[in-house]
Design a protein around this motif. Structure first.
Motif, short mmCIF file in Angstrom:
data_model
loop_
_atom_site.label_atom_id
_atom_site.label_comp_id
_atom_site.label_asym_id
_atom_site.label_seq_id
_atom_site.Cartn_x
_atom_site.Cartn_y
_atom_site.Cartn_z
N LYS A 16 -14.72 9.25 7.84
CA LYS A 16 -15.82 9.18 9.78
C LYS A 16 -16.07 7.77 9.32
N ILE A 17 -16.11 6.67 9.23
CA ILE A 17 -15.75 5.54 9.49
C ILE A 17 -14.14 4.99 9.66
N ILE A 18 -13.14 5.47 8.94
CA ILE A 18 -12.30 5.20 9.47
C ILE A 18 -12.02 5.90 11.33
N LEU A 19 -12.03 6.81 11.11
CA LEU A 19 -12.24 7.45 12.60
C LEU A 19 -13.00 7.02 14.15
N TYR A 20 -14.32 6.71 13.11
CA TYR A 20 -14.79 6.10 14.18
C TYR A 20 -14.97 5.16 14.42
N ALA A 21 -14.19 4.05 13.63
CA ALA A 21 -13.47 2.52 13.98
C ALA A 21 -12.34 2.25 15.26
N TYR A 22 -11.66 4.17 14.42
CA TYR A 22 -10.72 4.30 15.52
C TYR A 22 -10.91 4.61 16.50
N SER A 23 -12.35 5.04 17.34
CA SER A 23 -12.30 5.33 18.54
C SER A 23 -13.32 3.97 19.13
N GLN A 24 -13.79 3.09 18.29
CA GLN A 24 -13.97 1.73 19.49
C GLN A 24 -12.61 1.21 18.83
N VAL A 81 -11.20 -0.51 16.83
CA VAL A 81 -11.26 -1.21 15.59
C VAL A 81 -10.19 -0.65 14.38
N TYR A 82 -9.03 -1.12 14.10
CA TYR A 82 -7.96 -0.65 13.40
C TYR A 82 -8.32 -1.92 11.99
N SER A 83 -8.14 -3.09 12.02
CA SER A 83 -7.78 -3.80 10.49
C SER A 83 -9.57 -3.50 10.07
N CYS A 84 -8.70 -3.35 8.11
CA CYS A 84 -9.20 -3.48 7.40
C CYS A 84 -10.74 -3.96 7.27
N ARG A 85 -10.73 -5.16 7.75
CA ARG A 85 -11.67 -6.58 7.52
C ARG A 85 -12.52 -5.98 9.08
N GLY A 86 -11.90 -4.67 9.81
CA GLY A 86 -12.98 -5.48 11.97
C GLY A 86 -13.74 -3.90 10.56
N GLU A 103 -14.84 -2.30 7.80
CA GLU A 103 -15.87 -3.70 6.73
C GLU A 103 -16.65 -4.58 7.52
N LYS A 104 -16.20 -4.80 8.81
CA LYS A 104 -17.73 -5.94 9.22
C LYS A 104 -18.51 -4.42 10.51
N LEU A 105 -17.73 -3.75 10.70
CA LEU A 105 -18.30 -2.68 11.89
C LEU A 105 -19.16 -1.45 10.98
N ILE A 106 -19.35 -1.84 9.26
CA ILE A 106 -20.05 -0.97 8.80
C ILE A 106 -21.30 -1.80 8.56
N LYS A 107 -21.02 -2.95 8.51
CA LYS A 107 -22.34 -3.93 7.83
C LYS A 107 -23.13 -4.19 9.02
N GLU A 108 -22.85 -3.96 10.51
CA GLU A 108 -23.29 -5.09 12.44
C GLU A 108 -23.76 -3.56 12.83
N ASN A 109 -22.65 -2.10 12.82
CA ASN A 109 -22.43 -1.30 14.16
C ASN A 109 -24.01 -0.08 13.41
N ILE A 110 -24.69 0.22 14.02
CA ILE A 110 -25.21 1.17 13.60
C ILE A 110 -25.19 2.60 13.16
#
Length: 438
Positions: free
Chosen positions: A93-101, A103-108, A110-117
């Motif tokens: 879920k977090i990888i597919l959602y990041a791709y939709s936003q 965001v493709y890098s692993c560090r990006g 990681e940052k997304l699941i700490k800052e994005n609701i």
């Protein structure tokens, strides 16, 4: 009627005719600005983070899609035991959602699941680090991607979003993330390999001229394998090493200076071809063998991305027809859903038609009833494949050949020369040529 003179008195009199406006009196009591309460240090409790996500948000779509995947499909890629792993559905879920936003890098991620609701909600407030995300995406997700994609297509068929009746096929080329100047050409490699084999033959001839015994051995090896393999040269090199060792022992045991000098000169003659075989011929043969295996049926590849093939793109921004490393991606769609995809190393769509549909047939997805494609797929081989046998027809197709549009013009129909060299006549010529060859 005389003009009345305007004097200072008259002017002042006229000005007094207008009513005097009183200046607005300001309030003497100052008003303080008002704000809504704000204190970011105050303890806040969010009982349901899902309530903060809009109803039609993309995160909800990702959540529903991944939840529909059977657990057995994901759990089969875990061997069990050891420390508890993050749930594969959460990672997906977090990888597919990041791709939709985007965001493709692993560090990006990681940052997304700490800052994005929405990402926090999909991860259930868990926070896998970038190494865990990279391991899941690079190893586990890579192995289950095809099965996951098929499961989602079957889900779409079950929900009546698609029917697999009309299969619209088209291709697009994607530039590889590789150095565009790191090309390797099969033709150039073949020429260099041919020159190397000529040098090897010259060296074998030189060995034959040294002694009659070694001449028979080298000739025997050459006759057994005229292609000159690495095993052939390795056997010859071993015999040369034995000869050099014998001469070295004789030199150490010889006391006469003149004889030792002659034996050193003889040993030098044997060392020369031995050095060529060990340091030049064998490494280069191994290199050309590896390169030919990478080439396969291709004519080029990139050194920095050996799966990419150099292709000429018509929409190149420099308009100079520059060759660049690309992939040919074939995609089948229906009702704006991607039904299936394949990645090819062939520059033309014509040669990708049969491999694409063969790979589709090897999956659990149903074969389409009708395949629709443009004239880039129109060829005799593809038509014969689509028709299949009389007992087992494959599928219907709507694929025009290359000159179909031209044949519909009035100019073409009136021109007798054009009709004589039409596609039907050309196909008949090709068929007769093949029959004569057989």
């Amino acid at each position: 009627m005389s003009n009345q003179m305007i004097t200072t008195e008259n002017y002042n009199t006229q000005m007094t005719l207008f009513p005097e406006t009183e200046e607005k009196k300001l309030s003497k009591r100052p008003l303080a600005p008002t704000f809504k309460p704000y204190d970011n240090r105050q303890i806040q409790v969010i009982f349901d983070i899902e309530a903060l996500i809009p109803e039609h948000h993309v995160a909800r779509v990702v959540d529903e899609m991944v939840e529909s995947v059977p657990d057995e499909l994901l759990f089969s890629h875990y061997k069990g035991g050891g420390r508890s792993s993050y749930h594969p559905k959460m990672m997906l879920k977090i990888i597919l959602y990041a791709y939709s936003q985007k965001v493709y890098s692993c560090r990006g991620i990681e940052k997304l699941i700490k800052e994005n609701i929405p990402a926090m909600w999909l991860a259930a407030m868990q926070q896998p680090d970038f190494r865990t995300i990279n391991e899941f995406r690079g190893e586990r997700m890579k192995s289950l991607m095809d099965e996951l994609f098929e499961a989602m297509i079957l889900k779409l068929i079950e929900e009546n979003y698609i029917t697999m009746e009309n299969y619209f096929l088209d291709g697009t080329k994607m530039e590889a993330n590789a150095n565009k100047y790191s090309f390797m050409w099969k033709k150039s490699t073949s020429k260099l390999e041919a020159k190397l084999r000529e040098k090897i033959q010259e060296t074998l001839q030189y060995i034959q001229e040294l002694t009659q015994l070694e001449a028979r051995t080298a000739q025997k090896e050459a006759n057994e394998d005229p292609e000159i393999t690495e095993q052939n040269l390795e056997a010859i090199a071993q015999k040369l090493e034995e000869k050099v060792e014998i001469l070295t022992e004789e030199i150490e045991q010889e006391s006469d200076t003149k004889v030792r000098k002659e034996k050193r000169a003889e040993r030098k003659k044997w060392k020369k071809p031995l050095k060529l075989i060990r340091e030049n011929f064998l490494p280069r043969l191994a290199t050309y063998k590896e390169q030919n295996e990478i080439f396969g049926d291709r004519n080029s590849y990139s050194k920095t991305d050996k799966d990419a093939t150099f292709m000429r793109m018509k929409e190149d921004h420099m308009k100079n027809g520059q060759l660049k490393p690309w992939y040919n991606v074939q995609i089948g769609t229906e009702n704006q859903f991607i039904l299936f995809y394949t990645i090819h190393q062939r520059p033309t769509d014509t040669r990708c038609f049969i491999p694409h549909l063969e790979k589709l047939a090897s999956t659990s997805l149903p074969m389409p009833k009708t395949v629709i494609a443009d004239a880039g797929y129109g060829s005799e081989e593809n038509y014969v494949y689509a028709i299949g046998d009389e007992k087992e027809p494959r599928f219907d197709f709507l694929i025009p050949y290359g000159s179909y549009v031209q044949e519909q013009t009035r100019k073409y129909k009136k021109d007798i020369k054009m009709r004589k060299t039409g596609p039907i006549v050309k196909r008949m010529i090709v068929l007769f040529a093949r029959m004569e060859e057989k």
